[in-house]
Design a protein around this motif. Structure first.
Motif, PDB file in Angstrom:
ATOM      1  N   VAL A 248       0.882  -1.156   0.000  1.00  0.00           N
ATOM      2  CA  VAL A 248       0.000   0.000   0.000  1.00  0.00           C
ATOM      3  C   VAL A 248       0.919   1.205   0.000  1.00  0.00           C
ATOM      4  CG1 VAL A 248      -1.797   1.287   1.197  1.00  0.00           C
ATOM      5  CG2 VAL A 248      -1.809  -1.224   1.256  1.00  0.00           C
ATOM      6  N   LYS A 249       0.774   2.054  -0.995  1.00  0.00           N
ATOM      7  CA  LYS A 249       1.651   3.229  -1.083  1.00  0.00           C
ATOM      8  C   LYS A 249       0.786   4.469  -1.326  1.00  0.00           C
ATOM      9  CE  LYS A 249       2.697   2.015  -5.935  1.00  0.00           C
ATOM     10  NZ  LYS A 249       3.775   1.748  -6.918  1.00  0.00           N
ATOM     11  N   THR A 250       1.052   5.508  -0.541  1.00  0.00           N
ATOM     12  CA  THR A 250       0.316   6.754  -0.685  1.00  0.00           C
ATOM     13  C   THR A 250       1.291   7.877  -1.012  1.00  0.00           C
ATOM     14  OG1 THR A 250       0.434   7.256   1.682  1.00  0.00           O
ATOM     15  CG2 THR A 250      -1.460   5.976   0.907  1.00  0.00           C
ATOM     16  N   LEU A 251       0.791   8.853  -1.738  1.00  0.00           N
ATOM     17  CA  LEU A 251       1.629   9.902  -2.300  1.00  0.00           C
ATOM     18  C   LEU A 251       2.159  10.845  -1.222  1.00  0.00           C
ATOM     19  CD1 LEU A 251       2.507  11.030  -5.141  1.00  0.00           C
ATOM     20  CD2 LEU A 251       0.653  12.693  -4.848  1.00  0.00           C
ATOM     21  N   LEU A 252       3.421  11.161  -1.328  1.00  0.00           N
ATOM     22  CA  LEU A 252       4.021  12.165  -0.458  1.00  0.00           C
ATOM     23  C   LEU A 252       3.272  13.498  -0.623  1.00  0.00           C
ATOM     24  CD1 LEU A 252       6.562  12.701   1.400  1.00  0.00           C
ATOM     25  CD2 LEU A 252       7.631  13.662  -0.662  1.00  0.00           C
ATOM     26  N   ASN A 253       2.822  14.061   0.483  1.00  0.00           N
ATOM     27  CA  ASN A 253       2.071  15.322   0.510  1.00  0.00           C
ATOM     28  C   ASN A 253       0.705  15.230  -0.171  1.00  0.00           C
ATOM     29  OD1 ASN A 253       4.166  16.815   1.847  1.00  0.00           O
ATOM     30  ND2 ASN A 253       5.265  16.931  -0.106  1.00  0.00           N
ATOM     31  N   GLY A 254       0.215  14.026  -0.390  1.00  0.00           N
ATOM     32  CA  GLY A 254      -1.098  13.863  -0.994  1.00  0.00           C
ATOM     33  C   GLY A 254      -2.219  14.004   0.017  1.00  0.00           C
ATOM     34  N   LYS A 255      -3.461  14.109  -0.498  1.00  0.00           N
ATOM     35  CA  LYS A 255      -4.653  14.185   0.326  1.00  0.00           C
ATOM     36  C   LYS A 255      -5.652  13.130  -0.148  1.00  0.00           C
ATOM     37  CE  LYS A 255      -3.253  17.793   2.652  1.00  0.00           C
ATOM     38  NZ  LYS A 255      -2.915  17.718   4.102  1.00  0.00           N
ATOM     39  N   GLY A 256      -6.255  12.430   0.804  1.00  0.00           N
ATOM     40  CA  GLY A 256      -7.229  11.396   0.450  1.00  0.00           C
ATOM     41  C   GLY A 256      -7.380  10.415   1.583  1.00  0.00           C
ATOM     42  N   ILE A 257      -7.736   9.159   1.256  1.00  0.00           N
ATOM     43  CA  ILE A 257      -7.897   8.148   2.295  1.00  0.00           C
ATOM     44  C   ILE A 257      -7.802   6.748   1.694  1.00  0.00           C
ATOM     45  CG2 ILE A 257     -10.416   8.041   2.105  1.00  0.00           C
ATOM     46  CD1 ILE A 257     -10.435   7.698   5.200  1.00  0.00           C
ATOM     47  N   VAL A 258      -7.247   5.840   2.472  1.00  0.00           N
ATOM     48  CA  VAL A 258      -7.305   4.396   2.201  1.00  0.00           C
ATOM     49  C   VAL A 258      -7.978   3.777   3.417  1.00  0.00           C
ATOM     50  CG1 VAL A 258      -5.986   2.289   1.827  1.00  0.00           C
ATOM     51  CG2 VAL A 258      -5.198   4.445   0.815  1.00  0.00           C
ATOM     52  N   ASP A 259      -9.084   3.078   3.197  1.00  0.00           N
ATOM     53  CA  ASP A 259      -9.859   2.579   4.339  1.00  0.00           C
ATOM     54  C   ASP A 259     -10.498   1.239   3.999  1.00  0.00           C
ATOM     55  OD1 ASP A 259     -11.278   2.229   6.644  1.00  0.00           O
ATOM     56  OD2 ASP A 259     -12.529   4.006   6.432  1.00  0.00           O
ATOM     57  N   GLY A 260     -10.102   0.202   4.741  1.00  0.00           N
ATOM     58  CA  GLY A 260     -10.693  -1.117   4.546  1.00  0.00           C
ATOM     59  C   GLY A 260     -10.010  -1.893   3.445  1.00  0.00           C
ATOM     60  N   VAL A 261      -8.788  -2.377   3.725  1.00  0.00           N
ATOM     61  CA  VAL A 261      -8.026  -3.140   2.728  1.00  0.00           C
ATOM     62  C   VAL A 261      -7.555  -4.444   3.359  1.00  0.00           C
ATOM     63  CG1 VAL A 261      -6.092  -3.137   1.111  1.00  0.00           C
ATOM     64  CG2 VAL A 261      -7.253  -0.987   1.655  1.00  0.00           C
ATOM     65  N   PRO A 262      -8.331  -5.516   3.251  1.00  0.00           N
ATOM     66  CA  PRO A 262      -7.863  -6.823   3.716  1.00  0.00           C
ATOM     67  C   PRO A 262      -7.060  -7.544   2.624  1.00  0.00           C
ATOM     68  CG  PRO A 262     -10.281  -6.607   3.859  1.00  0.00           C
ATOM     69  CD  PRO A 262      -9.771  -5.535   2.959  1.00  0.00           C
ATOM     70  N   PHE A 263      -5.872  -8.019   2.995  1.00  0.00           N
ATOM     71  CA  PHE A 263      -5.126  -8.983   2.191  1.00  0.00           C
ATOM     72  C   PHE A 263      -5.318 -10.327   2.887  1.00  0.00           C
ATOM     73  CE2 PHE A 263      -3.006  -5.014   1.163  1.00  0.00           C
ATOM     74  CZ  PHE A 263      -2.697  -5.136  -0.176  1.00  0.00           C
ATOM     75  N   ASP A 264      -6.041 -11.237   2.270  1.00  0.00           N
ATOM     76  CA  ASP A 264      -6.464 -12.470   2.933  1.00  0.00           C
ATOM     77  C   ASP A 264      -5.981 -13.684   2.141  1.00  0.00           C
ATOM     78  OD1 ASP A 264      -7.716 -14.465   4.316  1.00  0.00           O
ATOM     79  OD2 ASP A 264      -9.723 -13.625   4.181  1.00  0.00           O
ATOM     80  N   ASN A 265      -5.113 -14.492   2.767  1.00  0.00           N
ATOM     81  CA  ASN A 265      -4.607 -15.716   2.150  1.00  0.00           C
ATOM     82  C   ASN A 265      -3.864 -15.418   0.843  1.00  0.00           C
ATOM     83  OD1 ASN A 265      -4.110 -18.499   1.863  1.00  0.00           O
ATOM     84  ND2 ASN A 265      -5.944 -18.765   0.611  1.00  0.00           N
ATOM     85  N   VAL A 266      -2.746 -14.721   0.985  1.00  0.00           N
ATOM     86  CA  VAL A 266      -1.897 -14.403  -0.159  1.00  0.00           C
ATOM     87  C   VAL A 266      -0.554 -15.107   0.026  1.00  0.00           C
ATOM     88  CG1 VAL A 266      -0.761 -12.578  -1.471  1.00  0.00           C
ATOM     89  CG2 VAL A 266      -3.028 -12.173  -0.477  1.00  0.00           C
ATOM     90  N   GLU A 267      -0.186 -15.901  -0.966  1.00  0.00           N
ATOM     91  CA  GLU A 267       1.070 -16.643  -0.914  1.00  0.00           C
ATOM     92  C   GLU A 267       2.143 -15.913  -1.712  1.00  0.00           C
ATOM     93  OE1 GLU A 267       2.971 -20.974  -2.243  1.00  0.00           O
ATOM     94  OE2 GLU A 267       0.797 -20.640  -2.365  1.00  0.00           O
ATOM     95  N   LEU A 268       3.281 -15.659  -1.061  1.00  0.00           N
ATOM     96  CA  LEU A 268       4.422 -15.036  -1.709  1.00  0.00           C
ATOM     97  C   LEU A 268       5.496 -16.092  -1.952  1.00  0.00           C
ATOM     98  CD1 LEU A 268       4.764 -11.875   0.605  1.00  0.00           C
ATOM     99  CD2 LEU A 268       3.195 -12.233  -1.314  1.00  0.00           C
ATOM    100  N   LYS A 269       6.094 -16.063  -3.125  1.00  0.00           N
ATOM    101  CA  LYS A 269       7.125 -17.050  -3.432  1.00  0.00           C
ATOM    102  C   LYS A 269       8.281 -16.375  -4.165  1.00  0.00           C
ATOM    103  CE  LYS A 269       7.988 -21.527  -5.621  1.00  0.00           C
ATOM    104  NZ  LYS A 269       7.415 -22.645  -6.391  1.00  0.00           N
ATOM    105  N   ASP A 270       9.478 -16.468  -3.573  1.00  0.00           N
ATOM    106  CA  ASP A 270      10.704 -15.974  -4.198  1.00  0.00           C
ATOM    107  C   ASP A 270      10.605 -14.491  -4.544  1.00  0.00           C
ATOM    108  OD1 ASP A 270      11.630 -18.550  -3.959  1.00  0.00           O
ATOM    109  OD2 ASP A 270      11.324 -19.064  -6.063  1.00  0.00           O
TER     110      ASP A 270
END
Length: 356
Positions: A248-270
């Motif tokens: 999750v990346k938000t802009l430097l000096n930006g205005k807004g909102i990020v609300d309600g972000v589930p990452f559920d059962n995510v597999e990372l490989k290499d």
């Protein structure tokens, strides 16, 4: 009775045949738009250089892709395909391919420099379905999902693996902006940038997808006319051989909102660089300076995110303005890389994720 049945079957077959029109070139497509056939079959079209395969004015119809669609070469910043409308059904039929032949544009610069590169597919849809498309070697970005509502994107294969050795860059899979109630599922992306990038939107689900070779799954908010991402669910996905796992990346000096972000059962490989990235100082040229809290990240729930990072990478990076995040719940297991001792802004309601 037999004669009546035979006549009825023959009539039904005639109606079925008459209900679809085959399109082999751009001129036939324009004629088909003027007709009333509910199904348009696109067959082996070569789109002239600098022109767009334009599907507008087709509300309520079905567009089927058969055979191979190709495009003439030109440096320009338009779209190779545009699909706009309501109640449209886009279907990729067995054996078809939408081939951007992106190597003609690739120069390791993407959209930041070098040749001008067109978008692959721009969609602005309502109450519609996009299913089964096979797309290869996009010049740069693949799907622009812009101002869409109630749209399903399913069983899509975006194959830009040639770009790993031939200079592909900014070959995003799905870019979402100002869209609501979007479902992207059962799809594959092999590319050189974000598999998914949500710039703004509401009620978006990204489920049962495989991302390979690129920059991971991103909610990237700030720098646009709408800077709001709410109710974004990333579920049951695999991120393989990407430089980043999820972020999750938000802009430097930006205005807004990020609300309600589930990452559920995510597999990372290499993962090469960082497994989980949460930052509030993003710029297109790269993160810098102290993070700002004008786009707070609320209710970020990471559940069963797991997998390995290569030894020279970092497991978790958090760099947000202290006091700006709220309501985080984390349950993850990312291993193999180095712990980051310089995380900033982790809310006190969770254990320090960077210590692992």
């Amino acid at each position: 009775m037999t004669s009546w049945v035979a006549t009825s079957v023959a009539l039904a077959l005639c109606i079925t045949v008459a209900s679809a029109v085959d399109v082999w070139n751009m001129e036939q497509l324009e004629q088909a738009k003027k007709g009333k056939d509910p199904v348009i079959r696109v067959r082996n079209i070569n789109v002239p250089a600098g022109r767009t395969l334009d599907f507008q004015g087709l509300d309520g119809r079905t567009i089927e892709f058969h055979g191979r669609v190709t495009f003439g070469y030109k440096e320009w910043s338009g779209h190779l395909i545009i699909i706009k409308g309501k109640n449209i059904n886009i279907k990729g039929m067995p054996g078809h391919l939408i081939d951007g032949e992106g190597h003609r544009w690739w120069d390791k610069c993407g959209g930041n420099c070098g040749k001008k590169k067109p978008f692959m597919i721009y969609t602005q849809l309502e109450n519609s379905y996009v299913d089964g498309l096979r797309i290869k070697n996009t010049p740069a970005w693949c799907f622009a999902i812009n101002q869409c509502s109630n749209v399903h994107y399913s069983n899509i294969d975006i194959d830009n693996r040639d770009g790993h050795t031939k200079g592909g860059h900014n070959t995003d899979g799905f870019d979402v902006h100002k869209s609501r109630n979007i479902r992207i599922y059962n799809s594959k992306v092999n590319n050189q940038d974000d598999c998914l990038a949500i710039n703004s939107g509401w009620d978006i689900v990204f489920e049962n997808n495989v991302c390979e070779g690129g920059h991971g799954i991103a909610v990237a908010v700030g720098g646009y006319d709408v800077n709001e991402a709410k109710n974004i669910l990333i579920k049951n996905c695999k991120v393989i051989k990407n430089n980043i796992g999820i972020r999750v990346k938000t802009l430097l000096n930006g205005k807004g909102i990020v609300d309600g972000v589930p990452f559920d059962n995510v597999e990372l490989k290499d993962i090469f660089e960082t497994g989980i990235v949460i930052i509030g100082n993003y710029l297109n040229s790269g993160p810098r300076e102290k993070p700002t809290g004008g786009i707070p990240i609320k209710n970020l729930n990471i559940r069963n995110v797991r997998g390995n990072v290569f030894p020279n990478g970092t497991n978790v990076l958090v760099n947000v303005a202290p006091g700006s995040p709220f309501g985080w719940i984390w349950d993850f297991n990312v291993w193999g890389g180095k712990p980051n001792k310089n995380c900033l802004g982790v809310p006190s309601t969770i254990a320090d994720p960077c210590a692992k």
